[in-house]
Scaffold this motif. Sequence first.
Motif, mmCIF file in Angstrom:
data_model
loop_
_atom_site.group_PDB
_atom_site.id
_atom_site.type_symbol
_atom_site.label_atom_id
_atom_site.label_comp_id
_atom_site.label_asym_id
_atom_site.label_seq_id
_atom_site.Cartn_x
_atom_site.Cartn_y
_atom_site.Cartn_z
ATOM 1 N N GLY A 183 47.939 65.379 90.554
ATOM 2 C CA GLY A 183 47.139 65.638 89.355
ATOM 3 C C GLY A 183 47.592 64.805 88.171
ATOM 4 O O GLY A 183 46.763 64.335 87.371
ATOM 5 N N SER A 184 48.903 64.593 88.050
ATOM 6 C CA SER A 184 49.433 63.775 86.955
ATOM 7 C C SER A 184 48.956 62.327 87.075
ATOM 8 O O SER A 184 48.563 61.710 86.069
ATOM 9 C CB SER A 184 50.962 63.818 86.970
ATOM 10 N N VAL A 185 49.005 61.792 88.283
ATOM 11 C CA VAL A 185 48.545 60.410 88.495
ATOM 12 C C VAL A 185 47.053 60.288 88.206
ATOM 13 O O VAL A 185 46.612 59.334 87.545
ATOM 14 C CB VAL A 185 48.864 59.968 89.941
ATOM 15 N N LEU A 186 46.270 61.249 88.659
ATOM 16 C CA LEU A 186 44.826 61.223 88.400
ATOM 17 C C LEU A 186 44.523 61.339 86.916
ATOM 18 O O LEU A 186 43.594 60.687 86.408
ATOM 19 C CB LEU A 186 44.143 62.351 89.178
ATOM 20 N N ALA A 187 45.279 62.178 86.200
ATOM 21 C CA ALA A 187 45.071 62.311 84.752
ATOM 22 C C ALA A 187 45.309 60.980 84.057
ATOM 23 O O ALA A 187 44.565 60.594 83.136
ATOM 24 C CB ALA A 187 46.006 63.379 84.191
ATOM 25 N N ALA A 188 46.344 60.251 84.486
ATOM 26 C CA ALA A 188 46.619 58.950 83.872
ATOM 27 C C ALA A 188 45.528 57.938 84.193
ATOM 28 O O ALA A 188 45.186 57.094 83.353
ATOM 29 C CB ALA A 188 47.972 58.445 84.363
ATOM 30 N N ILE A 189 44.960 58.028 85.401
ATOM 31 C CA ILE A 189 43.915 57.069 85.798
ATOM 32 C C ILE A 189 42.616 57.320 85.045
ATOM 33 O O ILE A 189 41.980 56.385 84.541
ATOM 34 C CB ILE A 189 43.683 57.152 87.325
ATOM 35 N N TYR A 190 42.235 58.586 84.941
ATOM 36 C CA TYR A 190 40.927 58.915 84.370
ATOM 37 C C TYR A 190 40.959 59.203 82.864
ATOM 38 O O TYR A 190 39.903 59.361 82.249
ATOM 39 C CB TYR A 190 40.323 60.116 85.100
ATOM 40 N N MET A 191 42.162 59.279 82.262
ATOM 41 C CA MET A 191 42.264 59.506 80.818
ATOM 42 C C MET A 191 43.221 58.482 80.203
ATOM 43 O O MET A 191 44.255 58.838 79.631
ATOM 44 C CB MET A 191 42.743 60.935 80.537
ATOM 45 N N PRO A 192 42.899 57.199 80.299
ATOM 46 C CA PRO A 192 43.809 56.166 79.789
ATOM 47 C C PRO A 192 43.993 56.226 78.276
ATOM 48 O O PRO A 192 44.999 55.731 77.755
ATOM 49 C CB PRO A 192 43.129 54.859 80.214
ATOM 50 N N GLN A 193 43.022 56.839 77.583
ATOM 51 C CA GLN A 193 43.140 56.947 76.133
ATOM 52 C C GLN A 193 44.184 57.981 75.717
ATOM 53 O O GLN A 193 44.676 57.957 74.577
ATOM 54 C CB GLN A 193 41.780 57.305 75.502
ATOM 55 N N ALA A 194 44.558 58.904 76.626
ATOM 56 C CA ALA A 194 45.492 59.975 76.297
ATOM 57 C C ALA A 194 46.900 59.743 76.836
ATOM 58 O O ALA A 194 47.866 60.268 76.290
ATOM 59 C CB ALA A 194 44.956 61.309 76.822
ATOM 60 N N PHE A 195 47.017 58.962 77.913
ATOM 61 C CA PHE A 195 48.307 58.789 78.586
ATOM 62 C C PHE A 195 48.619 57.310 78.804
ATOM 63 O O PHE A 195 47.716 56.490 78.925
ATOM 64 C CB PHE A 195 48.299 59.505 79.944
ATOM 65 N N LYS A 196 49.904 57.011 78.848
ATOM 66 C CA LYS A 196 50.362 55.653 79.118
ATOM 67 C C LYS A 196 50.468 55.473 80.634
ATOM 68 O O LYS A 196 51.417 55.945 81.263
ATOM 69 C CB LYS A 196 51.713 55.408 78.453
#
Length: 387
Positions: free
Chosen positions: A321-334
Amino acid sequence: MELAISSSPCSNLPNKISLLHSKTKLLLLPSHFTTPPRSFPDFSNNFHTRLSTTTTTTTTSHTRRRPFIWACSKVDAAGTDDPLLNKVIQFRDAFWRFLRPHTIRGTTLGSFSLVTRALIENPNLIRWSLFLKAFSGLLALICGNGYIVGINQIYDVGIDKVNKPYLPIAAGDLPESTAWFLVLLLAVAGVLIVSLNFGPFITSLYCLGLFLGTIYSVPPFRMKRFPVVAFLIIATVRGFLLNYGVYYAVRSALGLTFEWSSPVAFITTFVTLFALVIAITKDLPDVEGDRKFEISTLATKLGVRNIALLGTGLLLVNYIGSVLAAIYMPQAFKRSLMIPSHVILALGLTFQAWVLERAKYTQEAISDYYRFVWNLFYAEYILFPFI
């Protein structure tokens, strides 16, 4: 329990053991130290050789490491002729074990991580007075943590004599009356600190955490008897209440109204699920005592292997889930940090689960696995301010 052992208590071990032998024979020492007096000159002359043998021997069994640790600490205390100082050193050691240091590390890292994140998001609002307030908040959280783990030890003393004989009440190093005084002092101090510094809403959240910690351990409630309820209590206190409460308090101190940011929503969700895994896997090392005292846990019902696999699977879901969050929310995560770091942590978890399987789920392997789960928990909080 995790003990931090410095080199100083054992650096002059031969001389101190000789002193101890002349004073008393009641000190708890491993069998390979309880030799006749004539062996001590040889021990001193060949200390490095014998220490190497001792180190090799003690690493073969989890149960034989504890006496060596106790011996080092007691040798250090016995090195002084001041009985008052000896009592202070012994109480300090017992009190530290009573606070369960690994839980303090989680609370401290979580607090620092969330405060840092809130300040990074609002650098123009940073004032020096905030650091004093943050310290008082951390002290209150440590008091609350100490109350919860302390009250659990008071009511679990019989079980701990089987599962965790090194804890101070079970080991006889801390009288139950003293333990009661400490938990009440910690609870009162924590509530006073929060009420004087953070207002009624945070105080109510803090008291809710104390209440949940109480009904978890104290009869007639003793919710730890019911696995699902016990898991939800631990996940709520260590996951949701800690993260939401600290972030709310920091924004309030900055003069801001509360609002969820994507990173804070992420860490709250991540840690709540992680706390659920900790709640599930914490019973793995305790199966023997739980069965003896008829404590129903998933580990006693489903078996150690199945629960270890379940915990590993849930944590892998967290990392995916962490990896997917970074992929689909690049504006929020590095992405450059969040994706590789969580892949590495997931690989480390998989390797540790493989080691546990290869070891046939021995007691020592189970303890190493559970300790590794806590280290992953710490790692997530360390990463959080930077993702």
